[in-house]
Design an enzyme around this catalytic site. Structure first.
Site, PDB file in Angstrom:
ATOM      1  N   LYS A 263      -8.723 -50.781  19.249  1.00  0.00           N
ATOM      2  CA  LYS A 263      -7.524 -51.928  19.768  1.00  0.00           C
ATOM      3  C   LYS A 263      -8.289 -52.431  21.057  1.00  0.00           C
ATOM      4  CE  LYS A 263      -2.941 -51.829  21.814  1.00  0.00           C
ATOM      5  NZ  LYS A 263      -1.960 -51.003  22.625  1.00  0.00           N
ATOM      6  N   ASP A 268      -1.339 -57.102  27.581  1.00  0.00           N
ATOM      7  CA  ASP A 268      -0.117 -57.079  26.782  1.00  0.00           C
ATOM      8  C   ASP A 268       1.215 -57.206  27.682  1.00  0.00           C
ATOM      9  OD1 ASP A 268       1.811 -56.300  25.101  1.00  0.00           O
ATOM     10  OD2 ASP A 268       1.530 -54.051  25.241  1.00  0.00           O
ATOM     11  N   LYS A 275       7.854 -56.940  28.402  1.00  0.00           N
ATOM     12  CA  LYS A 275       7.801 -55.743  29.410  1.00  0.00           C
ATOM     13  C   LYS A 275       8.849 -56.241  30.519  1.00  0.00           C
ATOM     14  CE  LYS A 275       3.577 -53.827  27.700  1.00  0.00           C
ATOM     15  NZ  LYS A 275       4.307 -52.512  27.315  1.00  0.00           N
ATOM     16  N   ASP A 286      -5.339 -52.181  28.234  1.00  0.00           N
ATOM     17  CA  ASP A 286      -4.828 -51.914  26.688  1.00  0.00           C
ATOM     18  C   ASP A 286      -5.824 -52.346  25.890  1.00  0.00           C
ATOM     19  OD1 ASP A 286      -2.717 -51.195  25.438  1.00  0.00           O
ATOM     20  OD2 ASP A 286      -1.793 -52.885  25.042  1.00  0.00           O
ATOM     21  N   ASP A 345       6.560 -55.891  21.166  1.00  0.00           N
ATOM     22  CA  ASP A 345       5.627 -55.066  22.067  1.00  0.00           C
ATOM     23  C   ASP A 345       4.911 -53.667  21.133  1.00  0.00           C
ATOM     24  OD1 ASP A 345       4.547 -54.282  24.477  1.00  0.00           O
ATOM     25  OD2 ASP A 345       6.369 -53.198  25.353  1.00  0.00           O
ATOM     26  N   GLU A 347       2.372 -53.887  19.094  1.00  0.00           N
ATOM     27  CA  GLU A 347       1.392 -54.903  18.758  1.00  0.00           C
ATOM     28  C   GLU A 347       0.266 -54.281  18.388  1.00  0.00           C
ATOM     29  OE1 GLU A 347      -0.114 -53.945  22.214  1.00  0.00           O
ATOM     30  OE2 GLU A 347       1.931 -54.277  22.057  1.00  0.00           O
ATOM     31  N   ARG A 349      -0.617 -51.491  16.806  1.00  0.00           N
ATOM     32  CA  ARG A 349      -0.713 -51.056  15.534  1.00  0.00           C
ATOM     33  C   ARG A 349      -0.982 -51.981  14.523  1.00  0.00           C
ATOM     34  NH1 ARG A 349       5.228 -48.372  16.147  1.00  0.00           N
ATOM     35  NH2 ARG A 349       4.464 -48.380  18.061  1.00  0.00           N
TER      36      ARG A 349
END
Length: 509
Positions: A263, A268, A275, A286, A345, A347, A349
């Site tokens: 990933k 993010d 957020k 991230d 949020d 994202e 996955r």
């Protein structure tokens, strides 16, 4: 000073006055107490004599971490506790890193002497490496003299305290691992205005160039055309476009194909499910899963990986803009499955769903491992030091836990129970939603199961999911997590005897 250091592992160091080369001797207290003064005198004389050494060693305790300054903050000995529970690393690598940071020395050249068993060399070498992060934009640093940290090992051989040096081959492995951990840290520590998707792709090209491997890169609208609805949907609102990049190592004689999927969310914001101001800082990290896989791939190839190995990087910035994915949008992922977005949020996955499907469909992987800073719930589930592992086989789960303990990148299993948990993603208008109905029901397990669904429930290979949201950093610094773990987990495929020493059996796939 730390950010400017060069770190070099050496088989042996020449004698040197500590006034010119400050020194830290560090290891488990039980090992240090076995050392004779003659063994360490080359690092101490003429400033520390036998009497001073013996007095200092007497102060060390086997049940706690204790350090003792031997001479003018230039020479110290640090004894590590021998306490390591069954879920911890026997090497106590985490204690070494903590104490070494506290014992840092200044000077153009400093020495770190690690006292340990052969089975602990790799974990402790990696722990030393992560104490010296590379990234810094502190302007005053340019006025300081760059330092070189020389690291060597005294390997305890028997109960009498006899020592030996590590081999030249081990030193090459440690230097490769050190370089990989530090550039992994650098990627994760860098902010998104520098480490955006195009900059990450440059790092992929740079590593590929060193290994004589040309990466495959699919970027921007080519992702949408190619069916990568997860990666494209997450990153399409950003100035720097999303991408899928692949580095492939295919040696002759290989019989298995392994794929690591990372990933790489370079930032993010949460997207339109924005957020809060307090939870957004730090989201530059991230991309830690992809960064760790890039570092581990470098080590694997440099150390003669004998099987087919692919590193897949799912890169995107989850930004806010006119093109941003909305809650209620439906995306079709590379697996062919449709996903109703109920939380932008969630994202990571989505991009990994594309990545693992590509690993199965295009790369024909026998073993797929994905690694991600996937859920905040991971830190609640397994804590700050242990990544969470979800696996479709018991053998794979055990191997990941064993590799974590031996490498110092520790792991602990999550509940694997898709028949009870996957209903959290039920949708009446698509194959699934991307976020759970109940946040009180094994969040980290559910998030992993979403990724596994795009690999397919009929996948006959081994799938390992590593959620390392908490271990990816310590304080305000990246740890380089994942490089040591993957190097150890697949160490039996390596030409390195050091990695073979810490690797679990290869019967998990």
């Amino acid at each position: 000073q730390l950010a400017m250091a060069t770190v070099e592992f050496h088989k042996e160091l020449l004698p040197e006055d500590p006034i010119n080369r400050p020194c830290t001797i560090i290891g488990k207290t039980e090992y240090i107490k076995k050392l004779s003064y003659c063994t360490v005198s080359m690092f101490l004389e003429p400033r520390v004599n036998l009497q001073t050494w013996n007095l200092a060693v007497e102060r060390l305790s086997v049940s706690s971490n204790v350090s003792c300054n031997l001479w003018l903050d230039k020479v110290s000995v640090a004894g590590l506790s021998n306490v390591a529970s069954r879920h911890s690393a026997p090497s106590v690598a985490h204690f070494l890193a903590k104490m070494l940071l506290a014992e840092k020395k200044s000077g153009e050249q400093t020495a770190v002497v690690v006292v340990c068993r052969q089975s602990e060399v790799f974990a402790l070498g990696c722990a030393v490496a992560r104490c010296f992060p590379l990234y810094s934009r502190v302007t005053q640093q340019s006025k300081k003299t760059a330092s070189t940290v020389l690291v060597t090992f005294l390997v305890i051989q028997d109960t009498e305290g006899a020592t030996s040096a590590v081999t030249d081959e081990d030193i090459r492995c440690l230097n490769d691992a050190c370089k990989a951990i530090r550039f992994t840290q650098e990627i994760v520590d860098a902010p998104c205005n520098e480490m955006h998707t195009d900059a990450f792709l440059d790092r992929v090209r740079e590593v590929g160039g060193e290994l004589s491997i040309k990466p495959l890169i699919i970027q921007g609208e080519e992702l949408e055309i190619g069916g990568f609805g997860g990666i494209y949907g997450v990153g399409k609102a950003a100035i720097h476009q999303p991408a899928l990049a692949v580095l492939s190592h295919t040696p002759p004689g290989a019989t298995k194909t392994i794929c690591w999927v990372g990933k790489g969310i370079v930032y993010d914001t949460g997207g339109l499910s924005l957020k809060s101001p307090t939870s957004m800082p730090g989201m530059k990290r991230d991309c830690g899963g992809a960064a760790g896989i890039l570092g581990a791939f470098y080590v694997a190839v440099k150390q003669g990986f004998t099987q087919n190995l692919h590193a897949v990087f799912c890169l995107a910035e989850n930004a806010v803009g006119p093109m941003a994915t909305r809650p209620d949008d439906i995306h079709k992922l590379y697996s062919g499955k449709t996903v109703e977005i109920n939380n932008t949020d969630a994202e990571g996955r989505l991009v990994l769903g594309d990545g693992v499907a590509y690993a199965r469909k295009d790369l024909k992987a026998d073993c797929v491992l994905d690694m991600a800073t996937l859920t905040g719930a991971q830190g609640i589930s397994t804590g700050k030091h242990h990544a969470a592992v979800l696996c479709n086989t018991e053998e794979g789960e055990k191997a990941a836990v064993q590799a974590g303990r031996q490498s110092g990148d520790m792991t602990f299993p999550l509940v694997y129970c898709p028949e009870l948990h996957f209903s959290e993603f039920n949708s009446v208008v698509a194959d699934m939603k991307n976020s759970v109905a109940s946040r009180d029901n094994a969040q980290s397990s559910c998030a992993g199961l979403f990724i596994g669904a795009h690999l397919g429930t009929d996948y006959e290979g081994t799938w390992i999911h590593v959620d390392m949201a908490a271990p990816v950093y310590s304080g305000e610094r990246a740890t380089g997590y994942g490089v040591a773990l993957l190097s150890a987990l697949f160490g039996k495929c390596s030409g390195s005897s050091l990695l073979n020493t810490v690797a679990p059996p290869m019967d998990f796939f």
